[in-house]
Scaffold this active site. Structure first.
Site, PDB file in Angstrom:
ATOM      1  N   SER A  92       0.677  -1.329   0.042  1.00 58.89           N
ATOM      2  CA  SER A  92      -0.001  -0.080   0.175  1.00 58.89           C
ATOM      3  C   SER A  92       0.858   1.160  -0.064  1.00 58.89           C
ATOM      4  CB  SER A  92      -0.825  -0.078   1.283  1.00 58.89           C
ATOM      5  OG  SER A  92      -1.410   1.378   1.662  1.00 58.89           O
ATOM      6  N   TYR A 116      -2.355   0.352  10.095  1.00 60.10           N
ATOM      7  CA  TYR A 116      -2.566  -0.227   8.917  1.00 60.10           C
ATOM      8  C   TYR A 116      -1.049   0.304   8.097  1.00 60.10           C
ATOM      9  CZ  TYR A 116      -3.565  -1.301   4.230  1.00 60.10           C
ATOM     10  OH  TYR A 116      -3.623  -1.594   2.774  1.00 60.10           O
TER      11      TYR A 116
END
Length: 245
Positions: free
Chosen positions: A146, A159
């Site tokens: 990501s 995250y």
């Protein structure tokens, strides 16, 4: 319509019940690979298998389990070896977003779950699958990352930390595997029309985002035995705009 780019190759894919994982499983099956599909939801895996069979005439192997289930993770390497004697492709697409909240506001159990699913499970899968991947002539391990790994933003602490840790872990492992048949790749898909994206940005118009299926050509390319990836994180949008897609 199928082809033979990945004919005879065995591919294990996590997060295969939806989103990027599901699209990748379909794409690799169409390219001739035998897919080992892993996800929590048995029904969604069965739906995937139905589509793979309808399109290719071959069934997938389904392994329903939760990445937080340590006992299940400890069995996966042996199960793959017992059935297939090798693993050619490992695509780790499963992940969880967790809560979007200030770092100091995380409940420990919520923070720990994100780290468990996104980082610790990556380590445990590598630990289990490395021996069986070494039995392949040209193993490829592809990890979905990501932009948050390198560009963390407010409220994305768990995250971002988990994905940054995953990238560091994969780069370390790749260096250790230099004299083996295993080669690794990191892929940042960017914004895509997935459930996780909708959770993170509920006000965003999903019609403005690419479908997960658009990443299939990249995943197939990286899975080929004759394609040796570099470990620079591949930005899907840049790759697509460069004329590869």
């Amino acid at each position: 319509m199928t082809d033979t780019l990945l004919q005879g190759r065995i591919a294990l894919i996590t997060g295969a019940s939806r989103g990027i994982g599901r699209a990748t499983a379909l794409g690799l099956a169409r390219a001739g690979a035998h897919v080992i599909a892993c996800a929590r939801t048995t029904g969604a895996l069965e739906d995937l298998d139905d589509q793979i069979f309808a399109e290719t005439g071959r069934h997938a192997t389904l392994i329903p389990f939760d990445l937080a289930d340590g006992a299940a993770l400890e069995r996966i390497g042996g199960a793959v070896y017992e059935r297939f004697k090798k693993l050619d492709i490992f695509i780790h697409a499963a992940a969880t977003l967790g809560s979007l909240t200030p770092v100091s506001h995380y409940e420990p159990k919520d923070f720990n779950r994100v780290i468990t699913l996104n980082l610790n499970a990556t380590y445990r899968l590598i630990r289990q699958l490395e021996p069986v991947m070494k039995l392949s002539e040209a193993a490829r391990a592809i990890f979905v990352s990501s932009g948050a790994a390198s560009n963390p933003r407010a409220f994305w602490g768990a995250y971002a930390a988990s994905k940054a840790g995953m990238e560091a872990l994969v780069r370390t492992w790749a260096d250790e595997m230099e004299v083996t048949p295993i080669r690794c790749a990191l892929v940042n898909p960017g914004a895509m029309r997935t459930r996780m994206r909708a959770e993170a940005f509920p006000g965003e118009d999903p019609e403005t985002l690419p479908l997960p299926e658009e990443i299939i050509p990249l995943m197939v390319e990286l899975s080929r035995a004759d394609r040796v990836p570099t470990l620079e994180t591949i930005q899907f949008r840049e790759w697509a705009h460069s004329g590869h897609a």
